[in-house]
Design a protein around this motif. Structure first.
Motif, mmCIF file in Angstrom:
data_model
loop_
_atom_site.group_PDB
_atom_site.id
_atom_site.type_symbol
_atom_site.label_atom_id
_atom_site.label_comp_id
_atom_site.label_asym_id
_atom_site.label_seq_id
_atom_site.Cartn_x
_atom_site.Cartn_y
_atom_site.Cartn_z
ATOM 1 N N ILE A 21 2.625 62.041 -4.090
ATOM 2 C CA ILE A 21 2.295 60.797 -3.410
ATOM 3 C C ILE A 21 2.684 59.631 -4.316
ATOM 4 C CG2 ILE A 21 0.483 59.442 -2.299
ATOM 5 C CD1 ILE A 21 -1.113 62.126 -2.120
ATOM 6 N N TYR A 22 3.652 58.817 -3.866
ATOM 7 C CA TYR A 22 4.141 57.674 -4.635
ATOM 8 C C TYR A 22 3.399 56.408 -4.211
ATOM 9 C CZ TYR A 22 8.103 60.708 -5.799
ATOM 10 O OH TYR A 22 8.887 61.754 -6.234
ATOM 11 N N LYS B 87 3.413 58.270 -14.654
ATOM 12 C CA LYS B 87 3.844 56.872 -14.637
ATOM 13 C C LYS B 87 5.368 56.865 -14.536
ATOM 14 C CE LYS B 87 4.366 56.402 -19.656
ATOM 15 N NZ LYS B 87 4.001 55.652 -20.867
ATOM 16 N N ILE B 88 5.923 55.789 -13.956
ATOM 17 C CA ILE B 88 7.382 55.694 -13.810
ATOM 18 C C ILE B 88 7.869 54.380 -14.403
ATOM 19 C CG2 ILE B 88 9.339 55.889 -12.233
ATOM 20 C CD1 ILE B 88 7.412 56.845 -10.079
ATOM 21 N N GLU B 89 8.940 54.470 -15.190
ATOM 22 C CA GLU B 89 9.594 53.279 -15.730
ATOM 23 C C GLU B 89 11.054 53.289 -15.289
ATOM 24 O OE1 GLU B 89 9.004 53.429 -19.926
ATOM 25 O OE2 GLU B 89 6.892 52.848 -19.812
ATOM 26 N N TYR B 90 11.627 52.075 -15.159
ATOM 27 C CA TYR B 90 12.997 51.959 -14.676
ATOM 28 C C TYR B 90 13.841 51.108 -15.619
ATOM 29 C CZ TYR B 90 10.920 53.441 -10.228
ATOM 30 O OH TYR B 90 10.247 54.122 -9.253
ATOM 31 N N ASP B 91 15.138 51.396 -15.607
ATOM 32 C CA ASP B 91 16.130 50.584 -16.321
ATOM 33 C C ASP B 91 17.300 50.388 -15.365
ATOM 34 O OD1 ASP B 91 17.620 49.223 -18.148
ATOM 35 O OD2 ASP B 91 18.108 50.957 -19.398
ATOM 36 N N GLY C 89 7.781 52.873 -6.320
ATOM 37 C CA GLY C 89 6.497 52.963 -7.003
ATOM 38 C C GLY C 89 6.642 53.049 -8.506
ATOM 39 N N ASP C 90 5.563 52.727 -9.219
ATOM 40 C CA ASP C 90 5.572 52.849 -10.675
ATOM 41 C C ASP C 90 4.654 53.964 -11.154
ATOM 42 O OD1 ASP C 90 3.080 51.740 -10.281
ATOM 43 O OD2 ASP C 90 3.510 49.864 -11.327
ATOM 44 N N ALA D 186 6.562 48.830 -0.642
ATOM 45 C CA ALA D 186 7.578 48.137 0.151
ATOM 46 C C ALA D 186 7.143 48.097 1.618
ATOM 47 C CB ALA D 186 8.926 48.824 -0.014
ATOM 48 N N GLU D 187 8.078 47.856 2.492
ATOM 49 C CA GLU D 187 7.783 47.649 3.914
ATOM 50 C C GLU D 187 6.964 48.775 4.533
ATOM 51 O OE1 GLU D 187 10.229 47.041 8.143
ATOM 52 O OE2 GLU D 187 11.308 47.277 6.237
ATOM 53 N N TYR D 188 7.253 50.027 4.159
ATOM 54 C CA TYR D 188 6.579 51.158 4.785
ATOM 55 C C TYR D 188 5.426 51.712 3.954
ATOM 56 C CZ TYR D 188 10.578 51.010 7.910
ATOM 57 O OH TYR D 188 11.528 50.600 8.817
ATOM 58 N N GLY D 189 5.039 51.027 2.883
ATOM 59 C CA GLY D 189 3.884 51.445 2.093
ATOM 60 C C GLY D 189 4.136 52.690 1.265
ATOM 61 N N TRP D 190 3.057 53.413 0.953
ATOM 62 C CA TRP D 190 3.198 54.595 0.105
ATOM 63 C C TRP D 190 4.039 55.672 0.799
ATOM 64 C CZ3 TRP D 190 1.563 58.517 2.999
ATOM 65 C CH2 TRP D 190 0.428 58.383 3.799
ATOM 66 N N SER D 191 4.577 56.560 -0.005
ATOM 67 C CA SER D 191 5.334 57.687 0.560
ATOM 68 C C SER D 191 4.752 58.994 0.035
ATOM 69 C CB SER D 191 6.824 57.595 0.204
ATOM 70 O OG SER D 191 7.012 57.701 -1.192
ATOM 71 N N LYS D 192 4.865 60.022 0.853
ATOM 72 C CA LYS D 192 4.312 61.335 0.516
ATOM 73 C C LYS D 192 5.360 62.405 0.815
ATOM 74 C CE LYS D 192 0.123 62.308 1.932
ATOM 75 N NZ LYS D 192 -1.005 62.705 2.821
ATOM 76 N N GLU D 193 5.591 63.266 -0.162
ATOM 77 C CA GLU D 193 6.531 64.367 -0.001
ATOM 78 C C GLU D 193 5.768 65.682 -0.126
ATOM 79 O OE1 GLU D 193 11.015 64.896 -1.491
ATOM 80 O OE2 GLU D 193 9.555 65.191 -3.085
ATOM 81 N N ILE D 194 5.685 66.417 0.974
ATOM 82 C CA ILE D 194 4.992 67.703 0.979
ATOM 83 C C ILE D 194 6.038 68.815 0.953
ATOM 84 C CG2 ILE D 194 3.393 69.212 2.220
ATOM 85 C CD1 ILE D 194 2.253 66.722 3.583
ATOM 86 N N VAL D 195 6.038 69.590 -0.092
ATOM 87 C CA VAL D 195 7.008 70.677 -0.256
ATOM 88 C C VAL D 195 6.302 71.995 0.028
ATOM 89 C CG1 VAL D 195 8.603 71.823 -1.833
ATOM 90 C CG2 VAL D 195 8.291 69.343 -1.966
ATOM 91 N N ARG D 196 6.660 72.607 1.162
ATOM 92 C CA ARG D 196 6.049 73.867 1.563
ATOM 93 C C ARG D 196 6.994 75.011 1.227
ATOM 94 N NH1 ARG D 196 1.285 73.730 4.654
ATOM 95 N NH2 ARG D 196 1.458 75.942 4.202
#
Length: 225
Positions: free
Chosen positions: A67-68, A32-36, A52-53, A72-82
């Protein structure tokens, strides 16, 4: 007809033993993600929408994907670290391109890194030490920004430092060198802008199929310069 039950039991036992005999963690972690926010220009609701939260991480010894649930405009985001290939792939749900970046790329200056074993915090019932990682971005296209993180880890969820030796982006190789484990709570402060806290809500050991790391065949891969 010969019963296949003994064979099924054998494979179940074999896969179970293989999983629990692994030296390094493999499985799925939910965060889970929280922001201040520190500025009215970046309200918390905006940060939740953009970044994302929550996010899901699928982790193997030589690769992982995050996977977040951004909306927003481009939807979910995915970061694949190889780690095995030496690249990071960044994909957005509603973009038809995937950006490929070398792990060694790092437009930053390291300011501080140290391990703290005294001031521990419980995460999912486990006492966790943390690593302080502080650096200043120096990308020519953006103004400098100081980022300071406290990354809490449990030695139960081990990483292989050898696989991360070239992961210079954000000095993450230096974190893994000290902790040798997955960070299950991250407190990141972006000076003058906002703070994000991501904490694990569940951790499940499991065999992660390689299909999880496959790139979308319908999208064009662009290598960043």
């Amino acid at each position: 007809m010969k019963s296949i039950l003994p064979l099924v039991i054998f494979f179940l036992l074999f896969s179970s033993r293989a999983l629990y005999s692994q030296k390094y963690f493999e499985g799925q972690i939910e965060f889970k993600i929280e922001y201040d926010s520190y500025t009215p220009h970046l309200p918390v609701e905006y940060l939740k929408k953009e970044f994302g939260d929550s996010f899901t991480a699928h982790i193997k010894e030589d690769k992982y994907v995050i996977i977040y649930n951004s909306s927003a405009e481009y939807g979910w985001s995915k970061e694949i670290v190889r780690l095995d290939e030496g690249y990071i792939y960044l994909e957005f749900e509603k973009k038809d391109t995937i950006v490929k970046t070398p792990l060694v790329e790092n437009n930053s200056t390291l300011l501080e890194i140290r391990k703290n074993k005294k001031d521990k915090r419980r995460v999912l019932g486990k006492k966790c030490a943390y690593v302080v990682l502080k650096y200043e971005t120096t990308h020519p296209d953006y103004p400098p920004l100081i980022i300071q993180g406290k990354h809490y880890y449990s030695t139960k969820y081990k990483l292989n430092p050898k696989m991360y030796k070239d992961y210079n982006s954000g000095f993450w190789n230096r974190y893994v060198q000290l902790a040798k484990a997955i960070s299950i709570r991250n407190e990141n402060t972006y000076e003058g802008l906002y703070k994000s806290i991501s904490e694990a809500t569940s951790i499940k050991k499991s065999i992660v199929p390689d299909e999880v790391f496959e790139l979308s065949p319908k999208k064009l891969v662009i290598t960043s310069e």
